[in-house]
Structures are given as structure tokens and as C-alpha cells.
Design a protein around this motif. Structure first.
Motif, PDB file in Angstrom:
ATOM      1  N   ALA B 100       0.841  -1.205   0.000  1.00  9.36           N
ATOM      2  CA  ALA B 100       0.000   0.000   0.000  1.00  9.36           C
ATOM      3  C   ALA B 100       0.870   1.246   0.000  1.00  9.36           C
ATOM      4  O   ALA B 100       0.592   2.214  -0.703  1.00  9.36           O
ATOM      5  CB  ALA B 100      -0.925  -0.005   1.204  1.00  9.36           C
ATOM      6  N   TYR B 101       1.966   1.221   0.772  1.00  5.32           N
ATOM      7  CA  TYR B 101       2.769   2.433   0.867  1.00  5.32           C
ATOM      8  C   TYR B 101       3.726   2.586  -0.301  1.00  5.32           C
ATOM      9  O   TYR B 101       4.151   3.700  -0.608  1.00  5.32           O
ATOM     10  CB  TYR B 101       3.470   2.485   2.220  1.00  5.32           C
ATOM     11  CG  TYR B 101       2.445   2.778   3.271  1.00  5.32           C
ATOM     12  CD1 TYR B 101       1.872   4.038   3.335  1.00  5.32           C
ATOM     13  CD2 TYR B 101       1.979   1.793   4.138  1.00  5.32           C
ATOM     14  CE1 TYR B 101       0.872   4.316   4.238  1.00  5.32           C
ATOM     15  CE2 TYR B 101       0.977   2.067   5.042  1.00  5.32           C
ATOM     16  CZ  TYR B 101       0.429   3.330   5.093  1.00  5.32           C
ATOM     17  OH  TYR B 101      -0.573   3.607   5.973  1.00  5.32           O
ATOM     18  N   THR B 102       4.062   1.474  -0.977  1.00  6.12           N
ATOM     19  CA  THR B 102       4.834   1.601  -2.213  1.00  6.12           C
ATOM     20  C   THR B 102       4.002   2.333  -3.254  1.00  6.12           C
ATOM     21  O   THR B 102       4.494   3.247  -3.928  1.00  6.12           O
ATOM     22  CB  THR B 102       5.203   0.205  -2.746  1.00  6.12           C
ATOM     23  OG1 THR B 102       5.697  -0.564  -1.677  1.00  6.12           O
ATOM     24  CG2 THR B 102       6.253   0.309  -3.818  1.00  6.12           C
ATOM     25  N   LEU B 103       2.733   1.941  -3.361  1.00  5.49           N
ATOM     26  CA  LEU B 103       1.834   2.650  -4.278  1.00  5.49           C
ATOM     27  C   LEU B 103       1.693   4.107  -3.845  1.00  5.49           C
ATOM     28  O   LEU B 103       1.652   5.019  -4.669  1.00  5.49           O
ATOM     29  CB  LEU B 103       0.459   1.981  -4.311  1.00  5.49           C
ATOM     30  CG  LEU B 103       0.430   0.543  -4.832  1.00  5.49           C
ATOM     31  CD1 LEU B 103      -0.971  -0.011  -4.753  1.00  5.49           C
ATOM     32  CD2 LEU B 103       0.937   0.471  -6.249  1.00  5.49           C
ATOM     33  N   GLY B 104       1.661   4.330  -2.516  1.00  2.00           N
ATOM     34  CA  GLY B 104       1.558   5.685  -1.992  1.00  2.00           C
ATOM     35  C   GLY B 104       2.775   6.521  -2.350  1.00  2.00           C
ATOM     36  O   GLY B 104       2.659   7.694  -2.689  1.00  2.00           O
ATOM     37  N   LEU B 105       3.964   5.899  -2.310  1.00  2.00           N
ATOM     38  CA  LEU B 105       5.203   6.616  -2.650  1.00  2.00           C
ATOM     39  C   LEU B 105       5.161   7.073  -4.106  1.00  2.00           C
ATOM     40  O   LEU B 105       5.489   8.228  -4.419  1.00  2.00           O
ATOM     41  CB  LEU B 105       6.403   5.694  -2.427  1.00  2.00           C
ATOM     42  CG  LEU B 105       7.768   6.329  -2.677  1.00  2.00           C
ATOM     43  CD1 LEU B 105       8.080   7.338  -1.596  1.00  2.00           C
ATOM     44  CD2 LEU B 105       8.859   5.289  -2.753  1.00  2.00           C
ATOM     45  N   ALA B 106       4.729   6.158  -4.992  1.00  2.00           N
ATOM     46  CA  ALA B 106       4.635   6.516  -6.407  1.00  2.00           C
ATOM     47  C   ALA B 106       3.696   7.702  -6.577  1.00  2.00           C
ATOM     48  O   ALA B 106       3.987   8.653  -7.305  1.00  2.00           O
ATOM     49  CB  ALA B 106       4.137   5.323  -7.210  1.00  2.00           C
ATOM     50  N   ARG B 107       2.570   7.658  -5.862  1.00  2.00           N
ATOM     51  CA  ARG B 107       1.594   8.729  -5.980  1.00  2.00           C
ATOM     52  C   ARG B 107       2.174  10.030  -5.463  1.00  2.00           C
ATOM     53  O   ARG B 107       2.034  11.079  -6.077  1.00  2.00           O
ATOM     54  CB  ARG B 107       0.333   8.368  -5.199  1.00  2.00           C
ATOM     55  CG  ARG B 107      -0.776   9.354  -5.385  1.00  2.00           C
ATOM     56  CD  ARG B 107      -1.989   8.971  -4.598  1.00  2.00           C
ATOM     57  NE  ARG B 107      -2.384   7.602  -4.827  1.00  2.00           N
ATOM     58  CZ  ARG B 107      -2.351   6.656  -3.911  1.00  2.00           C
ATOM     59  NH1 ARG B 107      -1.946   6.939  -2.696  1.00  2.00           N
ATOM     60  NH2 ARG B 107      -2.720   5.445  -4.186  1.00  2.00           N
ATOM     61  N   PHE B 108       2.868   9.947  -4.331  1.00  2.00           N
ATOM     62  CA  PHE B 108       3.446  11.146  -3.727  1.00  2.00           C
ATOM     63  C   PHE B 108       4.383  11.832  -4.715  1.00  2.00           C
ATOM     64  O   PHE B 108       4.344  13.046  -4.880  1.00  2.00           O
ATOM     65  CB  PHE B 108       4.198  10.780  -2.451  1.00  2.00           C
ATOM     66  CG  PHE B 108       4.890  11.942  -1.809  1.00  2.00           C
ATOM     67  CD1 PHE B 108       4.157  12.909  -1.146  1.00  2.00           C
ATOM     68  CD2 PHE B 108       6.262  12.089  -1.902  1.00  2.00           C
ATOM     69  CE1 PHE B 108       4.789  13.992  -0.572  1.00  2.00           C
ATOM     70  CE2 PHE B 108       6.888  13.172  -1.336  1.00  2.00           C
ATOM     71  CZ  PHE B 108       6.149  14.129  -0.668  1.00  2.00           C
ATOM     72  N   PHE B 109       5.224  11.036  -5.409  1.00  2.00           N
ATOM     73  CA  PHE B 109       6.174  11.663  -6.319  1.00  2.00           C
ATOM     74  C   PHE B 109       5.500  12.191  -7.576  1.00  2.00           C
ATOM     75  O   PHE B 109       5.935  13.207  -8.112  1.00  2.00           O
ATOM     76  CB  PHE B 109       7.322  10.702  -6.629  1.00  2.00           C
ATOM     77  CG  PHE B 109       8.467  10.915  -5.691  1.00  2.00           C
ATOM     78  CD1 PHE B 109       9.474  11.811  -5.989  1.00  2.00           C
ATOM     79  CD2 PHE B 109       8.509  10.260  -4.465  1.00  2.00           C
ATOM     80  CE1 PHE B 109      10.502  12.045  -5.094  1.00  2.00           C
ATOM     81  CE2 PHE B 109       9.530  10.486  -3.571  1.00  2.00           C
ATOM     82  CZ  PHE B 109      10.537  11.379  -3.887  1.00  2.00           C
ATOM     83  N   THR B 110       4.459  11.519  -8.038  1.00  2.00           N
ATOM     84  CA  THR B 110       3.711  12.076  -9.172  1.00  2.00           C
ATOM     85  C   THR B 110       3.126  13.425  -8.784  1.00  2.00           C
ATOM     86  O   THR B 110       3.202  14.397  -9.540  1.00  2.00           O
ATOM     87  CB  THR B 110       2.558  11.128  -9.570  1.00  2.00           C
ATOM     88  OG1 THR B 110       3.061   9.804  -9.613  1.00  2.00           O
ATOM     89  CG2 THR B 110       2.000  11.490 -10.916  1.00  2.00           C
ATOM     90  N   VAL B 111       2.552  13.477  -7.574  1.00  2.00           N
ATOM     91  CA  VAL B 111       1.913  14.708  -7.112  1.00  2.00           C
ATOM     92  C   VAL B 111       2.935  15.816  -6.940  1.00  2.00           C
ATOM     93  O   VAL B 111       2.751  16.949  -7.395  1.00  2.00           O
ATOM     94  CB  VAL B 111       1.171  14.432  -5.783  1.00  2.00           C
ATOM     95  CG1 VAL B 111       0.828  15.728  -5.088  1.00  2.00           C
ATOM     96  CG2 VAL B 111      -0.077  13.634  -6.042  1.00  2.00           C
ATOM     97  N   ILE B 112       4.069  15.482  -6.325  1.00  2.00           N
ATOM     98  CA  ILE B 112       5.031  16.537  -6.015  1.00  2.00           C
ATOM     99  C   ILE B 112       5.710  17.028  -7.293  1.00  2.00           C
ATOM    100  O   ILE B 112       6.032  18.208  -7.429  1.00  2.00           O
ATOM    101  CB  ILE B 112       6.029  16.035  -4.946  1.00  2.00           C
ATOM    102  CG1 ILE B 112       6.515  17.220  -4.135  1.00  2.00           C
ATOM    103  CG2 ILE B 112       7.187  15.300  -5.538  1.00  2.00           C
ATOM    104  CD1 ILE B 112       7.248  16.803  -2.898  1.00  2.00           C
ATOM    105  N   ALA B 113       5.859  16.103  -8.285  1.00  2.00           N
ATOM    106  CA  ALA B 113       6.400  16.535  -9.574  1.00  2.00           C
ATOM    107  C   ALA B 113       5.415  17.465 -10.267  1.00  2.00           C
ATOM    108  O   ALA B 113       5.814  18.442 -10.907  1.00  2.00           O
ATOM    109  CB  ALA B 113       6.692  15.320 -10.458  1.00  2.00           C
ATOM    110  N   ALA B 114       4.120  17.174 -10.114  1.00  2.00           N
ATOM    111  CA  ALA B 114       3.107  18.043 -10.719  1.00  2.00           C
ATOM    112  C   ALA B 114       3.136  19.411 -10.065  1.00  2.00           C
ATOM    113  O   ALA B 114       3.041  20.441 -10.736  1.00  2.00           O
ATOM    114  CB  ALA B 114       1.721  17.417 -10.569  1.00  2.00           C
ATOM    115  N   LEU B 115       3.316  19.443  -8.727  1.00  2.00           N
ATOM    116  CA  LEU B 115       3.357  20.733  -8.032  1.00  2.00           C
ATOM    117  C   LEU B 115       4.608  21.507  -8.416  1.00  2.00           C
ATOM    118  O   LEU B 115       4.612  22.741  -8.439  1.00  2.00           O
ATOM    119  CB  LEU B 115       3.324  20.501  -6.517  1.00  2.00           C
ATOM    120  CG  LEU B 115       2.002  20.007  -5.955  1.00  2.00           C
ATOM    121  CD1 LEU B 115       2.145  19.715  -4.480  1.00  2.00           C
ATOM    122  CD2 LEU B 115       0.909  21.021  -6.190  1.00  2.00           C
ATOM    123  N   ASP B 116       5.689  20.766  -8.728  1.00  2.00           N
ATOM    124  CA  ASP B 116       6.962  21.403  -9.034  1.00  2.00           C
ATOM    125  C   ASP B 116       6.893  22.227 -10.317  1.00  2.00           C
ATOM    126  O   ASP B 116       7.705  23.128 -10.525  1.00  2.00           O
ATOM    127  CB  ASP B 116       8.034  20.317  -9.151  1.00  2.00           C
ATOM    128  CG  ASP B 116       9.417  20.913  -9.074  1.00  2.00           C
ATOM    129  OD1 ASP B 116       9.619  21.787  -8.209  1.00  2.00           O
ATOM    130  OD2 ASP B 116      10.278  20.530  -9.876  1.00  2.00           O
TER     131      ASP B 116
END
Lengths: 217, 299
Positions: B100-116
């Protein structure tokens, strides 16, 4: 064979709870009516598969009366009330659907907690007491948290379903007269409600209970 | 049994884009069109990998790390998910939490790249993605907890494959998993994977600024995510005879995955996207079903 009946009862109870949750999240009156009818059919089935006794004429009679009234007559009356009064087809909630669902889960938790603590005779039937309690709470909630007068009638029916299921699991034997009286009461209530809603609608052009308190002459 | 785990990862890496091809083909068939070739996504990936990438001057290393971390997390997830009746390569007690948290990590980086990127548009998508994920993740975790409870196992490989015979709990968990599967992969009732114009899109809007190899990595990562979550759903849904270790289990599971892809295609063809405001409600329902299933197992 015994295990089979247990599994059937468990499935019925799960479906009962799911119908409650669906009622909390449903937005259209006609969906709610279908769900209540579905609950009525479930309860009629539950009467038949009661593990305590054989299928007697008495049981068959009560199940038949339940099936006919809750499955077909009430929905018909309610649908006719919608058509006659040309009411709004939404349930007009005071509390939104998502919050209602979350509160429903909380109520389910309370029902389970209570169901496990109540020292009742229905211990042999898995999940039956909590499911009945939850149905009861759902009915109460629908009456409180929805504005449309028809959904209040539906909430009343859900409440009645809950009480009926509760009676089935906890009390060994309810006299036939009492059961039929109960059904008749609910029938009259739905019937009168249908007429009353029609009258209210004709007088005030809406059946919004929230605005009925400003009618003092 | 080690080699089976490696074969499973290779299978996922190879076949994941094919599933998306199947989905688009089914949708095309429903619409009465010929449709893209089944291997279209492979062609797209090759094309994108040969291109150069363009980076905006406002972005930093976070933007470049996003797609890489995304694919790396999906690789890690592939190593955790069992397939075809044999255990995953890195199976250990408690690995379902890590999944669950591996999937969460992927999501976190997609989100933070989008914010960047500094784009308000991407930020909007990021906000939606996080909101829906916050509701989908509990449903997924509680569903897995139900499986753990019914099987008495704490490793994903063991609990997915020793799922109980057909019972109310299992059906409820499968419905919850189905909702999570569609939502996490941004499929139709929740998000439309084909829109690039509407203001309602969620996943696509976050990856608009990626180009070339980066975008290829994102597409590939999304395909792998479809495979990973699909493997959990299919493994849970198949009865024990479908999860015999070895080639038979492999065959039934691949068939199950294809069936799942066809099912997704059918759902996308016959359903409309729900209003954005209704999406949380669907996810709460999924969570409710999972919690109810858990209550049933505790009873």
C-alpha cells in the motif's frame, strides 16, 4: 443442512444491512421505495428460514402476508402518492449523502456493540440482532435527516422492518394476531400518509416538512 | 521457488501495456470502430523513448525524479504481489502494508512533480488525486485486512491465494477492491483516461508537463500499476483451483487478467463518468463495504 440455513440467514442479514446503507446513500425517492420493498422481501424470507421451527401453515401465512404487503402493496401505495402529489423526486437531505454514509457506519458500530452486549435469546443466529438494530437506527435516521415527507414515511417502514426483524430473532413466538395487527397498523399508516401527503400538497404546493412549521394561522 | 517470482515480474513487465491495449480494443468494439492495434502502447513507448525531453525552467530535480520514482515503486510493488499461485519474489509477513505504501510513494512523487511545475492546473489535479487517494487507500487496506483475517496469514502471497470459498465477506471485499482498482487506475467512473481538455480530469492533468522518455516512464508506470492492482483482484477472486502453483495457475491468472481488462472496457463503454462531487461518495461506499466485511469476519 444446519450449516446451510446458518449461511442463508447470514446472507439475508448482510443483504439487510447493505440495503440500509444503500438507503442512507440513495438520492431518489423511487430508489428508496425499491430498497424498502427489497427489505420487506428479505424479512418475509427470514420468517421462513427461521431455524427454530418447521414451516407450518402459520409461518407460511405470516410470510405470505409480509411478502404481499411489504413487497408489493406498500411500494404501490407510495409510488401512487408520488404520482398523485407530483412531488420532487429527490429526498432533500438535511445531512449530505456522504456524511450520512459515514454516520451509517458509526451506527453500524453502535448496533454491533449493543448487539453483542444484549443478553438475548437470539444468540444462535449470527449477526441477526445487530442487523435488526441497525435497520431500526437507519429508519430513525431517515425520519430525522430527510426533509421530504414521503421519505419520512419510508423511514417509518424501515423502522418497522427493524422492529419486526428484532422480534423474530429475540422472541420465540409472537401470537399471530399481534403480527397481523402490526402489519395492518403499518398498512393503515402508509395509506393514511399517502392521502395526507396528497392533501398537504394540494394545500401548500410542496411536502417539505421543514417549512410546515410556519403554517400557524 | 525463486525463479517463479522472477518469471512473474518479467510477465508483468512484458504484458502490462498489453492489458491497456485490450481495454481500448474493447471500447472501440463497443463504439463500432476498428480500434488501435493491440500493441499500440508498446509502439507509443518506443516512440517516446527515442524523443528528447523538454524541461521548464521553473522545475527542479523533483520534476525529473517523479517518473523515475514512479516506475521504481511499481517495480518494487511487482516484487511484492503474488501471481499465478506462486509466492512473490520478496514475500514476507506484513508485506501488504508495504505494498500500500509503495503505491503511496509513487503517488506522492507524481503529485510533487506536478506541483513542481508551478502550474495551477497541475496543482488542481494533484489536489484531487490526493483527496481520492486518501479515501481509496483505507478501503484497500481494510480489504486486505479482511483477507488477512479470513486466511490467518500476514503475507500477501499467502492470504491472496488462500482466500476463503465464496462468502459474503469475499464478495464485499471484491466489490471494494473493484472500486479501488478503477479509481486508482483513473478509469472511467472516476476519471477519464482519454480527456486532455476537460477541467475535470485528475491523473492526466498532473502529467501534462512531462515529455519524451519521462512521459514514457509515466505511461509505463501506469500500466504496471494496472497490472499490480489487477493481480491482487484476480488472485483474490479466483478460487483455490485457479491458483495452483506452476503453469496452470499462471494460465488461469493471465486469463483472469485479460477478463478483468475486458470487464474494465465494458464498464467504460456502458457507464458515464460520475460527477466529481460524487466520487468521494463511491469511495466511502467502498470503504463501508470493506469495513462491514471486516466486522463480519470479527463476529
Amino acid at each position: 443442512m444446519n450449516i446451510d440455513i446458518e449461511a442463508v440467514i447470514k446472507t439475508i442479514m448482510v443483504l439487510l444491512v447493505l440495503a440500509d446503507l444503500a438507503l442512507l446513500g440513495a438520492g431518489l425517492l423511487s430508489t428508496c421505495i425499491t430498497l424498502v420493498a427489497f427489505q420487506g422481501v428479505l424479512i418475509a424470507l427470514f420468517v421462513v428460514v427461521d431455524p427454530a421451527g418447521e414451516i407450518t401453515l402459520r409461518l407460511a401465512l405470516i410470510a405470505g402476508a409480509n411478502l404481499a404487503l411489504k413487497g408489493f402493496v406498500y411500494p404501490y401505495l407510495l409510488r401512487r402518492a408520488i404520482k398523485n402529489a407530483q412531488v420532487r423526486r429527490e429526498v432533500q437531505p438535511f445531512i449530505g449523502y456522504t456524511v450520512s454514509l459515514v454516520l451509517g457506519l458509526v451506527m453500524l458500530g453502535i448496533a454491533l456493540w449493543l448487539g453483542n452486549r444484549l443478553p438475548l435469546a437470539g444468540g444462535g443466529v449470527p449477526l441477526a440482532v445487530p442487523a435488526a438494530l441497525f435497520t431500526l437506527l437507519t429508519g430513525l435516521y431517515l425520519v430525522m435527516a430527510r426533509r421530504n415527507a414521503l421519505i419520512q414515511c419510508i423511514g417509518y417502514l424501515v423502522l418497522e422492518n427493524g422492529i419486526y426483524a428484532f422480534g423474530l430473532v429475540t422472541v420465540e413466538r409472537i401470537p399471530v394476531l399481534l403480527e397481523l395487527g402490526l402489519l395492518l397498523d403499518a398498512f393503515v399508516a402508509v395509506f393514511v400518509m399517502g392521502v395526507a401527503i396528497y392533501q398537504i400538497h394540494r394545500e401548500f404546493d410542496h411536502i417539505d416538512t421543514d417549512r410546515l412549521d410556519s403554517l400557524k394561522g | 521457488m525463486e525463479h517463479r517470482g522472477i518469471i512473474n515480474i518479467a510477465l508483468g513487465l512484458l504484458l502490462a501495456p498489453f492489458l491497456l491495449g485490450v481495454i481500448t480494443r474493447v471500447k472501440a468494439w463497443f463504439a463500432g470502430r476498428q480500434g488501435q492495434p493491440l500493441l499500440q502502447l508498446y509502439f507509443d513507448l518506443f516512440k517516446l523513448f527515442r524523443k528528447g525531453a523538454v524541461f521548464s525552467r521553473t522545475t527542479s530535480w523533483v520534476f525529473r525524479a517523479g517518473p523515475l520514482v514512479g516506475v521504481a515503486s511499481m517495480l518494487a510493488a511487482l516484487a511484492l504481489v503474488p501471481f499465478g499461485g506462486s509466492a512473490a519474489l520478496a514475500a514476507f509477513p506484513g508485506d501488504w502494508l508495504l505494498l500500500a505504501y509503495t503505491l503511496g510513494l509513487a503517488r506522492f512523487f507524481t503529485v510533487i512533480a506536478a506541483l513542481d511545475t508551478g502550474s495551477a492546473f497541475a496543482g488542481m489535479g494533484a489536489s484531487r488525486e490526493v483527496l481520492f487517494a486518501a479515501l481509496a487507500e483505507p478501503a484497500f487496506l481494510v480489504g486486505l485486512a479482511v483477507l488477512a483475517r479470513t486466511s490467518g496469514e500476514f503475507s500477501l502471497s499467502a492470504m491472496v491465494h488462500s482466500a476463503a470459498p465464496l462468502s459474503p465477506e469475499l464478495v464485499l471485499v471484491l466489490i471494494a477492491f473493484g472500486v479501488v482498482f478503477l479509481c486508482e487506475n483513473s478509469r472511467i467512473p472516476f476519471d477519464d483516461p482519454n480527456t486532455h481538455l476537460e477541467l475535470t480530469m485528475i491523473h492526466e492533468v498532473m502529467v501534462l508537463d512531462h515529455s519524451g522518455p519521462d512521459f514514457a516512464l509515466i505511461l509505463y508506470g501506469a500500466a504496471l500499476k494496472l497490472w499490480v492492482l489487477g493481480a491482487v483482484v484476480v488472485g483474490t477472486a479466483l478460487p483455490s483451483w485457479g491458483n495452483v502453483p506452476g503453469w496452470p495457475g499462471m494460465a488461469t491468472n493471465v486469463a483472469g487478467m485479460l477478463l478483468l481488462a475486458v470487464g474494465v472496457g465494458v464498464i467504460e463503454s456502458i457507464m458515464a463518468r460520475v460527477r466529481l462531487l460524487r466520487v468521494p461518495q463511491f469511495l466511502i461506499i467502498a470503504l463501508g463495504l470493506a469495513v462491514f466485511a471486516f466486522i463480519l469476519t470479527v463476529q
